[in-house]
Design an enzyme around this catalytic site. Structure first.
Site, PDB file in Angstrom:
ATOM      1  N   LYS A 196      12.139 -10.795   2.972  1.00 59.54           N
ATOM      2  CA  LYS A 196      10.894  -9.880   2.915  1.00 59.54           C
ATOM      3  C   LYS A 196       9.804 -10.758   2.745  1.00 59.54           C
ATOM      4  O   LYS A 196       9.773 -11.501   1.946  1.00 59.54           O
ATOM      5  CB  LYS A 196      11.038  -9.104   1.657  1.00 59.54           C
ATOM      6  CG  LYS A 196      10.000  -8.065   1.482  1.00 59.54           C
ATOM      7  CD  LYS A 196      10.270  -7.094   0.573  1.00 59.54           C
ATOM      8  CE  LYS A 196       8.848  -6.230   0.262  1.00 59.54           C
ATOM      9  NZ  LYS A 196       9.083  -5.139  -0.767  1.00 59.54           N
ATOM     10  N   ARG A 206       1.322   1.054   0.470  1.00 60.79           N
ATOM     11  CA  ARG A 206       0.998   1.176  -0.897  1.00 60.79           C
ATOM     12  C   ARG A 206      -0.053   2.129  -1.087  1.00 60.79           C
ATOM     13  O   ARG A 206      -0.139   2.701  -2.348  1.00 60.79           O
ATOM     14  CB  ARG A 206       0.565  -0.319  -1.105  1.00 60.79           C
ATOM     15  CG  ARG A 206       1.478  -1.485  -1.124  1.00 60.79           C
ATOM     16  CD  ARG A 206       0.841  -2.830  -1.085  1.00 60.79           C
ATOM     17  NE  ARG A 206       1.810  -3.846  -1.098  1.00 60.79           N
ATOM     18  CZ  ARG A 206       1.693  -5.153  -0.766  1.00 60.79           C
ATOM     19  NH1 ARG A 206       0.294  -5.411  -0.801  1.00 60.79           N
ATOM     20  NH2 ARG A 206       2.565  -6.070  -0.759  1.00 60.79           N
ATOM     21  N   LYS A 218       1.464 -10.898  -3.648  1.00 65.82           N
ATOM     22  CA  LYS A 218       3.054 -11.153  -3.902  1.00 65.82           C
ATOM     23  C   LYS A 218       3.595 -12.243  -3.196  1.00 65.82           C
ATOM     24  O   LYS A 218       4.767 -12.532  -3.057  1.00 65.82           O
ATOM     25  CB  LYS A 218       3.588  -9.751  -3.385  1.00 65.82           C
ATOM     26  CG  LYS A 218       3.205  -8.504  -3.891  1.00 65.82           C
ATOM     27  CD  LYS A 218       4.296  -7.339  -3.656  1.00 65.82           C
ATOM     28  CE  LYS A 218       3.935  -6.018  -4.356  1.00 65.82           C
ATOM     29  NZ  LYS A 218       4.684  -4.821  -4.286  1.00 65.82           N
ATOM     30  N   GLU A 234      17.340 -17.588   2.236  1.00 75.21           N
ATOM     31  CA  GLU A 234      17.294 -16.518   1.475  1.00 75.21           C
ATOM     32  C   GLU A 234      18.473 -15.537   1.721  1.00 75.21           C
ATOM     33  O   GLU A 234      19.324 -14.909   0.878  1.00 75.21           O
ATOM     34  CB  GLU A 234      16.058 -15.542   1.707  1.00 75.21           C
ATOM     35  CG  GLU A 234      14.705 -16.245   0.866  1.00 75.21           C
ATOM     36  CD  GLU A 234      14.874 -15.645  -0.574  1.00 75.21           C
ATOM     37  OE1 GLU A 234      15.526 -14.857  -0.994  1.00 75.21           O
ATOM     38  OE2 GLU A 234      13.818 -15.965  -1.247  1.00 75.21           O
ATOM     39  N   LYS A 249      12.093  -7.781   6.955  1.00 72.92           N
ATOM     40  CA  LYS A 249      11.008  -6.835   6.922  1.00 72.92           C
ATOM     41  C   LYS A 249       9.805  -7.840   6.819  1.00 72.92           C
ATOM     42  O   LYS A 249       9.792  -8.720   6.264  1.00 72.92           O
ATOM     43  CB  LYS A 249      11.070  -6.025   5.498  1.00 72.92           C
ATOM     44  CG  LYS A 249      10.172  -5.261   5.206  1.00 72.92           C
ATOM     45  CD  LYS A 249      10.552  -4.425   3.859  1.00 72.92           C
ATOM     46  CE  LYS A 249       9.283  -3.979   3.489  1.00 72.92           C
ATOM     47  NZ  LYS A 249       9.171  -3.625   1.996  1.00 72.92           N
ATOM     48  N   SER A 275       5.155   0.222   7.207  1.00 75.52           N
ATOM     49  CA  SER A 275       4.441   1.335   7.424  1.00 75.52           C
ATOM     50  C   SER A 275       2.994   0.880   8.251  1.00 75.52           C
ATOM     51  O   SER A 275       2.662   1.726   9.238  1.00 75.52           O
ATOM     52  CB  SER A 275       3.709   1.661   6.109  1.00 75.52           C
ATOM     53  OG  SER A 275       3.234   0.415   5.379  1.00 75.52           O
ATOM     54  N   TYR A 314       9.753   5.005  10.116  1.00 67.10           N
ATOM     55  CA  TYR A 314       8.987   6.271   9.835  1.00 67.10           C
ATOM     56  C   TYR A 314       9.352   7.190  11.100  1.00 67.10           C
ATOM     57  O   TYR A 314       8.912   8.330  10.973  1.00 67.10           O
ATOM     58  CB  TYR A 314       7.712   6.155   9.581  1.00 67.10           C
ATOM     59  CG  TYR A 314       7.592   5.040   8.202  1.00 67.10           C
ATOM     60  CD1 TYR A 314       7.756   5.789   6.872  1.00 67.10           C
ATOM     61  CD2 TYR A 314       7.372   3.788   8.275  1.00 67.10           C
ATOM     62  CE1 TYR A 314       7.732   4.983   5.702  1.00 67.10           C
ATOM     63  CE2 TYR A 314       7.254   3.011   7.211  1.00 67.10           C
ATOM     64  CZ  TYR A 314       7.743   3.686   5.829  1.00 67.10           C
ATOM     65  OH  TYR A 314       7.491   3.078   4.684  1.00 67.10           O
TER      66      TYR A 314
HETATM   67  C1  PBG Z   1       8.281  -2.193  -2.996  1.00 62.70           C
HETATM   68  C2  PBG Z   1       8.213  -1.849  -1.394  1.00 62.70           C
HETATM   69  C3  PBG Z   1       7.415  -2.346  -0.198  1.00 62.70           C
HETATM   70  C4  PBG Z   1       7.764  -1.556   0.692  1.00 62.70           C
HETATM   71  C5  PBG Z   1       9.085  -1.295   0.655  1.00 62.70           C
HETATM   72  N1  PBG Z   1       9.340  -1.523  -0.763  1.00 62.70           N
HETATM   73  C6  PBG Z   1       5.825  -2.665  -0.396  1.00 62.70           C
HETATM   74  C7  PBG Z   1       5.677  -3.996  -1.177  1.00 62.70           C
HETATM   75  O1  PBG Z   1       6.392  -4.778  -1.104  1.00 62.70           O
HETATM   76  O2  PBG Z   1       4.352  -4.184  -1.372  1.00 62.70           O
HETATM   77  C8  PBG Z   1       6.838  -1.765   1.932  1.00 62.70           C
HETATM   78  C9  PBG Z   1       7.463  -0.721   2.987  1.00 62.70           C
HETATM   79  C10 PBG Z   1       6.441  -0.301   4.155  1.00 62.70           C
HETATM   80  O3  PBG Z   1       5.319  -1.004   4.344  1.00 62.70           O
HETATM   81  O4  PBG Z   1       6.542   0.521   4.899  1.00 62.70           O
HETATM   82  N2  PBG Z   1       8.642  -3.368  -3.430  1.00 62.70           N
END
Ligand code: PBG
Length: 326
Positions: A196, A206, A218, A234, A249, A275, A314
Site C-alpha cells: 500500500k 478520506r 502517512k 512487503e 493499492k 477513490s 467503486y
Molecule cells: C485506511 C484506508 C485508506 C484507504 C483504504 N483504507 C485511506 C488511507 O490509507 O489513508 C483508501 C481507499 C481509497 O482511496 O479508495 N487505512
C-alpha cells in the site's frame, strides 16, 4: 513474415476477436467497497465521488442484496465514525457493538454466503486520522499492532470472513494470524494490504470517511511510490506471516507492481482501484470528455490483465450490471 503473417486476420470479426481474447472479466473478479454510517434510511452523497454514497446499515443491507443478485460475491466494509466517538487510541474500534461489528453480523445474517471483508486500521476512529497509535509526531508500531489484533478479533467474533489490515505496521499479519488461531478462528482469512503506497489518490476516500490525517502524512508507514522491489519484499513478508491474499493499492497507476508480484509471488492478488481513480473517471465522464462506461470496463480489464485475481472497485455494481447484459 509479411504477407504470410498478417496480424489483422485475427481481428477481422468480433467472433474471432472473442475467441482469442486473453483476459475475460467476470463478476467473480469484483469486490465492492461499502461506506457505512450511523442512522436509518440515510444515503449521503460524497462530493468527490459522484454516484457513490455513504449509507446507513438498513440501506447497506439492501445494496448488498442487489450486489449479490448481480453476481458480486464479496464486500469490503468501511465505517464513518462520528467525531464524538473518536479518541487518541481509537477505542471505538474495539466496541463489540460498534457500527462495524453490527454491520458484519447484519450482512452475514441476511446473506451468509457473501464474503465479508473488513478494513483494519485506526484512522476512522482516531482523532489524528492516522492508522496507528500516535505519540508526539510518531506512529508507534508495536503498540498499534496490539490494538489492531484486538480489532481484528472483534471483527472475527462478529462473523467476518476475512480481515483486511490496511495499516502497514510491521509484524501485524503474524500477530493477527496467531490471535485468530488461538481464539478459535482458524478459518478466518487475512487479505493484507501488502503493498500500500502513500498515495494522493486516497483523497476522496478520506473525505468520505472524514479521516484525513490531522498532522503530517502517512509516509512513515505506507510505501514510497518511487519504489517497486520494496513492494515485493512487503508482500512476501505478509505471505510468510500468514496472509492468504495480498492487496496492491492504488490500481491503475501501479500496474507494474501488479505484474511484478504476479510473476514472482505465489499468492492471490487483489488490486484496489481507489477513490481518486474513481473520481478521475467520473469527473471526465460527467464533463463528456470520456465515455465513462467504456473507460470503466477498460480500466478493470487492464487491472485483471496485469495479474489481479480480485479487483476492489467503486464501479463493482455498475460493471456487474454491464457484464450481466453483455
Ligand atoms: C485506511 C484506508 C485508506 C484507504 C483504504 N483504507 C485511506 C488511507 O490509507 O489513508 C483508501 C481507499 C481509497 O482511496 O479508495 N487505512
Amino acid at each position: 513474415m509479411y504477407p504470410y503473417t498478417r496480424h489483422r486476420r485475427l481481428r477481422t470479426q468480433e467472433s474471432i476477436r472473442k475467441m482469442i481474447q486473453e483476459t475475460v472479466l467476470t463478476t467473480n473478479d469484483l469486490q465492492a467497497p461499502l461506506f457505512i454510517c450511523e442512522g436509518n434510511s440515510i444515503k449521503e452523497s460524497i462530493i468527490s465521488m459522484p454516484g457513490y454514497h455513504r449509507m446507513s446499515l438498513d440501506l447497506i443491507i439492501k445494496t448488498t442484496q442487489s450486489l449479490w443478485e448481480l453476481g458480486i460475491r464479496s464486500v469490503l466494509l468501511f465505517v464513518k465514525i462520528p467525531q464524538a466517538l473518536k479518541d487518541e487510541k481509537g477505542t471505538e474500534a474495539l466496541n463489540p457493538n460498534g457500527l462495524m461489528q453490527q454491520s458484519i453480523s447484519a450482512i452475514k445474517e441476511t446473506l451468509p454466503e457473501m464474503i465479508v471483508m473488513t478494513d483494519v486500521a485506526l484512522d476512522p476512529y482516531s482523532i489524528y486520522g492516522h492508522d496507528g497509535i500516535v505519540k508526539g509526531k510518531e506512529i508507534l508500531n508495536d503498540a498499534s499492532v496490539e490494538i489492531l489484533v484486538q480489532m481484528a478479533l472483534s471483527h472475527a467474533r462478529a462473523g467476518a470472513d476475512f480481515i483486511a489490515p490496511s495499516d502497514m505496521m510491521d509484524g501485524r499479519i503474524s500477530a493477527i494470524r496467531r490471535a485468530l488461531e488461538k481464539n478459535g478462528f482458524p478459518h478466518v482469512g487475512i487479505m493484507s494490504y501488502g503493498a500500500k503506497y502513500a498515495s494522493h489518490f486516497y483523497g476522496p476516500f478520506r473525505e468520505a470517511l472524514n479521516s484525513t490525517p490531522g498532522f503530517g502524512d502517512k509516509k512513515t508507514y505506507q510505501m514510497d511510490y518511487h519504489n517497486a522491489h520494496e513492494a515485493f519484499r512487503e508482500a512476501q513478508t505478509d505471505i510468510e506471516e500468514g496472509a492468504d491474499i495480498v492487496m496492491i493499492k492504488p490500481g491503475l497507476p501501479y500496474l507494474d507492481i501488479v505484474r511484478l508480484l504476479r510473476d514472482h509471488l505465489d499468492a492471490p492478488i487483489a488490486v484496489y482501484q481507489v477513490s481518486g481513480e474513481y473520481a478521475m473517471i467520473q469527473a471526465a465522464a460527467r464533463q463528456g470528455w470520456l465515455n465513462g462506461q467504456e473507460v470503466m470496463m477498460e480500466s478493470l480489464i487492464c487491472i485483471k490483465r496485469a495479474g489481479a485475481n480480485i479487483i476492489t472497485t467503486y464501479f463493482a455494481k455498475e460493471a456487474a450490471s454491464l457484464l450481466r447484459n453483455t
